[in-house]
Design a protein around this motif. Structure first.
Motif, PDB file in Angstrom:
ATOM      1  N   SER A 248       0.324  -1.109   0.300  1.00  0.00           N
ATOM      2  CA  SER A 248      -0.161  -0.598   0.188  1.00  0.00           C
ATOM      3  C   SER A 248       0.809   1.100  -0.448  1.00  0.00           C
ATOM      4  O   SER A 248       0.820   2.714  -0.758  1.00  0.00           O
ATOM      5  N   THR A 252       0.760   3.854  -2.675  1.00  0.00           N
ATOM      6  CA  THR A 252       0.464   5.778  -2.578  1.00  0.00           C
ATOM      7  C   THR A 252       1.302   5.766  -3.496  1.00  0.00           C
ATOM      8  O   THR A 252       1.065   7.532  -4.108  1.00  0.00           O
ATOM      9  N   SER A 256       0.010   8.526  -8.179  1.00  0.00           N
ATOM     10  CA  SER A 256      -0.645  10.141  -8.984  1.00  0.00           C
ATOM     11  C   SER A 256       0.860  10.280 -10.316  1.00  0.00           C
ATOM     12  O   SER A 256       0.112  10.979 -11.089  1.00  0.00           O
ATOM     13  N   PHE A 264      -5.665  14.839  -7.770  1.00  0.00           N
ATOM     14  CA  PHE A 264      -6.189  15.162  -6.301  1.00  0.00           C
ATOM     15  C   PHE A 264      -5.673  16.379  -6.231  1.00  0.00           C
ATOM     16  O   PHE A 264      -5.828  17.128  -5.184  1.00  0.00           O
ATOM     17  N   ASN A 270      -6.425  14.221  -0.279  1.00  0.00           N
ATOM     18  CA  ASN A 270      -4.625  14.447   0.426  1.00  0.00           C
ATOM     19  C   ASN A 270      -5.175  13.443   1.613  1.00  0.00           C
ATOM     20  O   ASN A 270      -6.098  13.784   2.792  1.00  0.00           O
ATOM     21  N   ALA A 271      -4.842  12.036   2.166  1.00  0.00           N
ATOM     22  CA  ALA A 271      -4.869  11.551   2.832  1.00  0.00           C
ATOM     23  C   ALA A 271      -4.641  11.864   4.625  1.00  0.00           C
ATOM     24  O   ALA A 271      -5.499  12.046   5.478  1.00  0.00           O
ATOM     25  N   THR A 365      -8.689   8.185   0.029  1.00  0.00           N
ATOM     26  CA  THR A 365      -7.496   8.586  -1.037  1.00  0.00           C
ATOM     27  C   THR A 365      -8.381   9.079  -2.147  1.00  0.00           C
ATOM     28  O   THR A 365      -7.485   9.274  -3.598  1.00  0.00           O
ATOM     29  N   TRP A 366      -9.654   9.344  -2.208  1.00  0.00           N
ATOM     30  CA  TRP A 366      -9.951  10.232  -3.104  1.00  0.00           C
ATOM     31  C   TRP A 366     -11.439  11.255  -2.943  1.00  0.00           C
ATOM     32  O   TRP A 366     -11.551  11.624  -3.853  1.00  0.00           O
TER      33      TRP A 366
END
Length: 430
Positions: A248, A252, A256, A264, A270-271, A365-366
């Protein structure tokens, strides 16, 4: 397989959600590249992934069927070309079946459309093979595993270039091994390895499904060969989570490297900032947590949501009827094993953990920082394997019908939903 093969040829060009991107990644893998390289596109200020011109032509004709375009009649054009995205965050193994189909189309010098059709076909074959193994291995709930695996949306995804069919198949295989462990007096080490392997292969694609490893705690202790095996099997959760978290982190970092990068920035996704915002606004965070459950009808409505936001088609009626039918099936159809209440409750908690996890990951994340909707980018296909938890948890076996007649009745009902999906595709796309 018959319904799936129909989908292989009936579903229009690159019409499945994100199928263009999956197609590009599959073609890249067919050349022997296990990973992708994000490079500057010549004579432009953009970056992307090198593939061949035929793939780009199909991307440009996404949504068209073979009767309203002639690109399917062309031979494979190997001229280098570029696409802005190639799912570099996904592991290579999830594209092996599709890549094999593309290689075969190239070797046989078939028309370009066969790269898509054979890629879809091999993906379907692998899905069917894994599901068959799961049903054969499980000593109980075989019919329930079958019904979950023939969810129309599952067949639609399996008969495409998407990796969602493979993720779902491995998750169902892991659950089947849990059922095997639950009934087997002496568990073998090789079966434990396959159980965790299936979880890792599924969890790398959808990280919340790593929580399937918690099913090991539902196995009676006397089913393990030894105390050592019992301890090792439960400690194995840690490296499983470690592998999943490690992947993961990598995913990540490359996410992008696609059109998502600009998305984004534009949408302020932005997580880290999202987590800080939730921590600073506990009331808002609690409301979002409640929304995870209040929005479940919307997710159920997407059981018959096909294609993507640009070319979408769906049926709320079929979604509602399927949901009601599946709930009725889960309650009525008898289980061979009478699971204890505490075992069902534990299963419920694991299922809820995965359900919440899927939505949480998508939200972080979305969604834009501070977004009120928790289901942006959340689709029913992400939860397909979770359906197997439903009969496991809520079954009541309240009717005293002949099991064979009941099986034929429900099989007929659920096959009719697949027919409904095919008719919906034909009506909208042809």
């Amino acid at each position: 397989m018959l319904f799936g093969i129909t989908c292989v040829f009936l579903t229009p060009i690159n019409d499945v959600s994100d199928e263009q991107e999956h197609f590009v990644r599959s073609e890249i893998l067919s050349t022997g590249q296990l990973s992708t390289t994000y490079i500057p596109i010549p004579n432009t200020s953009e970056s992307g992934y090198q593939t061949i011109n035929s793939i780009i032509i199909f991307c440009e004709n996404a949504g068209a069927n073979v009767f309203n375009t002639d690109v399917d009649d062309a031979k494979i054009d190997y001229t280098p070309n570029y696409f802005n995205s190639a799912f570099s965050q996904n592991p290579f193994y999830s594209y092996l079946p599709q890549a094999i189909g593309i290689v075969l189309a190239k070797l046989l010098d078939l028309n370009a459309i066969w790269m898509l059709w054979l890629g879809r076909l091999f993906n379907l074959l692998v899905y069917a093979g894994i599901i068959s193994l799961a049903i054969r291995k499980s000593p109980i709930l075989k019919f329930q595993l079958l019904i979950v695996s023939i969810l129309p949306l599952a067949i639609y995804q399996a008969a495409s270039m998407s990796v969602d069919g493979m993720f779902s198949a491995f998750a169902i295989l892991a659950f089947a091994y849990f059922l095997y462990f639950y009934k087997t007096p002496k568990i073998k080490w090789i079966d434990l390895a396959i159980f965790y392997g299936a979880i890792i292969l599924s969890g790398i694609l959808k990280s919340p499904f790593l929580a399937l490893s918690l099913l090991i705690f539902l196995i009676p202790n006397n089913h393990f060969e030894s105390k050592l095996q019992n301890i090792v099997s439960k400690l194995a959760i840690l490296p499983t989570l470690g592998i999943g978290i490690g992947w993961s982190s990598y995913a990540t970092s490359v996410l992008s490297n696609s059109w998502r990068g600009d998305f984004f920035i534009t949408k302020h996704v932005n997580a880290t900032e999202q987590i800080n915002y939730l921590a600073s606004n506990p009331g808002f965070a609690f409301e979002r947590f409640l929304n995870v459950f209040s929005e479940s009808p919307v997710i159920a409505d997407r059981l018959f949501y096909f294609s993507n936001d640009v070319r979408d088609y769906s049926s709320t009626l079929l979604s509602a009827l399927y949901t009601l039918s599946f709930i009725a099936f889960s309650i009525i159809y008898p289980l061979e094993e009478k699971f204890e209440i505490k075992t069902r409750i534990k299963g419920l908690l694991i299922g809820l953990l995965i359900y919440i996890g899927v939505i949480a990951v998508q939200y972080l994340t979305w969604s834009s920082v501070g977004a009120t909707s928790v289901i942006n980018g959340v689709f029913a296909r992400y939860f397909m394997p979770l359906l197997i938890f439903v009969p496991f948890i809520i079954n009541a076996d309240i009717l005293n019908y002949d099991k064979e007649e009941l099986s034929l009745l429900f099989l007929t009902v659920f096959l009719s939903f697949i027919g409904g999906m095919l008719m919906l595709t034909t009506a909208v796309k042809y």
